[in-house]
Motif scaffolding. Structure first.
Motif, PDB file in Angstrom:
ATOM      1  N   PHE B 383       0.843  -1.191   0.000  1.00 37.30           N
ATOM      2  CA  PHE B 383       0.000   0.000   0.000  1.00 37.30           C
ATOM      3  C   PHE B 383       0.881   1.245   0.000  1.00 37.30           C
ATOM      4  O   PHE B 383       2.005   1.231   0.499  1.00 37.30           O
ATOM      5  CB  PHE B 383      -0.927   0.002   1.214  1.00 37.30           C
ATOM      6  N   LYS B 384       0.329   2.311  -0.549  1.00 40.03           N
ATOM      7  CA  LYS B 384       1.089   3.554  -0.718  1.00 40.03           C
ATOM      8  C   LYS B 384       1.691   4.029   0.602  1.00 40.03           C
ATOM      9  O   LYS B 384       0.989   4.203   1.581  1.00 40.03           O
ATOM     10  CB  LYS B 384       0.147   4.627  -1.272  1.00 40.03           C
ATOM     11  N   GLY B 385       2.992   4.225   0.593  1.00 41.99           N
ATOM     12  CA  GLY B 385       3.672   4.782   1.762  1.00 41.99           C
ATOM     13  C   GLY B 385       3.985   3.783   2.858  1.00 41.99           C
ATOM     14  O   GLY B 385       4.647   4.126   3.835  1.00 41.99           O
ATOM     15  N   ARG B 386       3.529   2.537   2.724  1.00 41.91           N
ATOM     16  CA  ARG B 386       3.724   1.583   3.825  1.00 41.91           C
ATOM     17  C   ARG B 386       5.204   1.332   4.128  1.00 41.91           C
ATOM     18  O   ARG B 386       5.609   1.254   5.270  1.00 41.91           O
ATOM     19  CB  ARG B 386       3.039   0.256   3.513  1.00 41.91           C
ATOM     20  N   VAL B 390       6.078   8.416   1.079  1.00 42.87           N
ATOM     21  CA  VAL B 390       4.798   8.310   0.370  1.00 42.87           C
ATOM     22  C   VAL B 390       4.998   8.279  -1.152  1.00 42.87           C
ATOM     23  O   VAL B 390       4.147   7.797  -1.887  1.00 42.87           O
ATOM     24  CB  VAL B 390       3.805   9.447   0.728  1.00 42.87           C
TER      25      VAL B 390
END
Lengths: 170, 423
Positions: B383-386, B390
């Motif tokens: 997932f984005k930024g995980r 970011v």
């Protein structure tokens, strides 16, 4: 609020899409910090203005599978801290759904949530399972929240509910 | 009256003769596991607020893995809170920085078939590889379990994943899960139990089975589960569990599955999930040649001994073209890998070995991705930024594929390297 008779008035709806994940709602980068520090970064990768613009009593509306990902409770907590008083989605990821209810944040499953637009005013009756869109005049059906869950939500969440139970039993 | 394995375990924990999908029942919890992020730092004030004591300390396990190697003030304070609470409670089942909770829990013999277990982490589904029903919950719910020893659950319908055939060389359980994420989506098994079966599953060692149950979370599932067999019995014996008998913990013949997803493992190619979702996957060919800045072998999903061996098989005698970080899933994993030459093969190829813990999978430590960086990882979520900034992006793949990609500097099919290895 009482569990028997509750209508939640929301001045504005904030509308997001499908599969909004917990890393976006509660970014990992702020996991060590208190939720107060994390909340201003809530959803910033999707809408940089959300955290600073959302107001008290607003509704958070999303599509399918809201809250997929981590079990981190900071996700519903950050939304609550920003003023969100109810969340509505076509469907929820299960841990996020339980976390929200356990924290006292009503979460409604509404397959027709797609007709709600950003900024719409909503009046939501969780027990009856209705969402009245005050902006468009439309009434949407949602799954009624079972009485035993609504009682817990109305108490302010699982802890307050348990506190009451433990006191009553003591 | 027939029941699936998941239904049988819930019925037993609820004290019912029979449960059906959709029933809401209250279960007695056999074991509750927490880590440092969702554990004492969050549940201590909750228990104090309601004036409750832990219902049974012998059934509670705390394993620190999230903030164990950071040196900032917040991490130090979280660890201090954790240790002080454990000491004040007199909690014996405490594993401090010994590895990732989902790996340490079975490694130390806490899990056994038929148990009803809750874990304060979404990847708690992993435990189901041992034939127990293990579900992930949040901290408030955990406080409720600690106070009462109970939790209400809605009985999930069971989805059966039937894996025919046998995985080919260079193809792993991770590839099955990335394929399933694409096929049914990351909400494809929301609220359901996923039971894995079939010859390809029977042939898997326990660590590969744990990838199937671990990433049931990426299908949205409440639980992933595999009926115990001789492989389970061996793994339990290895963990020092006295013979408990695995018989009986299997679904009844003719039990009702909501759906069966069948596939042939013989036909499966290595898979790669592109940013920013595990369901965004495709056979490796679709992404072959895509440049990456670094590679990561870590987390509960992809850094067990078997995972490190897969990587070593590809990396042996070669050099990495981009930085490769390896964070073994547990201290025991690292020791075993050091003992059998796996670690040496990784290090000689240029891998940098990191301490055991959640690390870059939650954007922590030296392998976290910087701004605009592209990584490939054996972890479960992109997932984005995980995994860092970011603006970073993560591809997910098996240990074979991540190792091959680290050598090539671009996404590569590991089978080409295996062909080299055995002419």
């Amino acid at each position: 609020m009482s569990a028997g008779n509750m209508k939640i008035e929301c001045p504005r709806a904030w509308v997001f899409g499908d599969d909004i994940d917990t890393d976006v709602i509660a970014p990992s980068a702020y996991m060590m910090a208190p939720v107060e520090t994390m909340a201003p970064h809530c959803l910033e990768t999707l809408d940089a203005a959300f955290a600073s613009s959302v107001g008290p009593g607003d509704a958070f509306v999303a599509g399918e599978n809201l809250g997929i990902g981590s079990s981190r409770e900071q996700a519903p907590q950050a939304l609550m801290l920003l003023g969100i008083q109810v969340i509505v989605a076509k469907s929820f990821a299960r841990i996020f759904y339980r976390n929200a209810l356990n924290l006292g944040l009503p979460a409604l499953v509404c397959p027709a949530a797609g007709s709600i637009r950003g900024g719409d005013a909503l009046a939501i009756d969780p027990l009856a399972g209705t969402i009245e869109n005050r902006t468009t005049g439309e009434t949407l059906a949602c799954e009624p929240l079972p009485q035993h869950l609504m009682a817990m939500v109305a108490d302010g969440g699982l802890l307050a509910h348990l506190e009451k139970r433990l006191r009553a039993g003591a | 009256m027939t029941m699936t394995l998941a239904e049988k375990i819930i019925a037993r924990a609820a004290g019912e003769a029979r449960v059906r999908p959709g029933d809401i029942v209250t279960c007695r919890v056999d074991l509750a596991m927490m880590h440092d992020s969702g554990g004492p730092r969050r549940i201590k004030p909750m228990l104090e607020r309601i004036g409750a004591e832990v219902w049974d300390l012998s059934k509670v396990v705390i394993i620190t893995d999230h903030f164990v190697h950071e040196r900032d003030a917040d991490s130090v304070a979280i660890q201090k809170t954790t240790r002080e609470w454990v000491a004040a409670q007199g909690l014996g089942n405490f594993h401090d920085a010994e590895g990732i909770c989902h790996i340490v829990l079975p490694e130390r013999g806490y899990l056994r078939p038929g148990m009803f277990v809750v874990g304060g982490d979404s990847h708690s589904t992993t435990g189901g590889a041992y034939g127990c029903l293990m579900i992930g919950i949040g901290s408030t719910e955990m406080a409720g379990v600690l106070a009462t020893g109970e939790i209400w659950v809605r009985v999930p319908p069971t989805v059966r994943v039937q894996a025919a055939g046998r995985l080919g060389a260079g193809v792993a359980a991770k590839d099955i899960m990335l394929m399933l994420c694409r096929r049914i989506g990351i909400s494809g098994a929301n609220y359901k139990a996923v039971e894995y079966a079939g010859p390809a599953v029977d042939a898997m060692p326990m660590s590969e089975r744990m990838v199937l149950t671990n990433m049931a979370a990426e299908l949205g599932a409440k639980a992933g589960i595999i009926a115990p067999d001789a492989v389970t019995a061996d793994a339990l014996a290895e963990a020092g569990v006295a013979a408990t008998g695995t018989d009986g913990w299997r679904g009844d013949d003719g039990a009702a599955y909501e759906r069966t997803i069948a596939f042939d493992a013989d036909d499966l190619a290595p898979q790669v999930a592109a940013p920013h979702s595990p369901e965004n996957s495709a056979p490796v060919d679709a992404h072959a040649g895509t440049p990456v800045d670094q590679a990561y072998i870590g987390a509960c999903t992809g850094a067990k001994l078997e995972d490190l061996r897969m990587a070593a098989l590809i990396l042996h005698g070669r050099k990495t073209a981009v930085p490769l970080f390896v964070a073994p899933a547990s201290v025991r994993t690292a020791e075993a890998a050091a003992g059998d030459g796996t670690m040496a093969a990784l290090e000689e190829a240029g891998a940098r070995i990191l301490p055991s813990g959640c690390g870059a999978c939650i954007g922590l430590g030296p392998a976290a991705l910087g701004a605009e960086k592209v990584g490939i990882s054996t972890t479960s979520r992109n997932f984005k930024g995980r995994m860092g900034a970011v603006t970073s992006a993560t591809y997910l793949a098996s240990p074979y594929t991540v190792a091959a990609t680290a050598i090539a500097g671009r996404i590569a099919d590991p089978r080409e390297f295996l062909a080299d290895a055995t002419p």
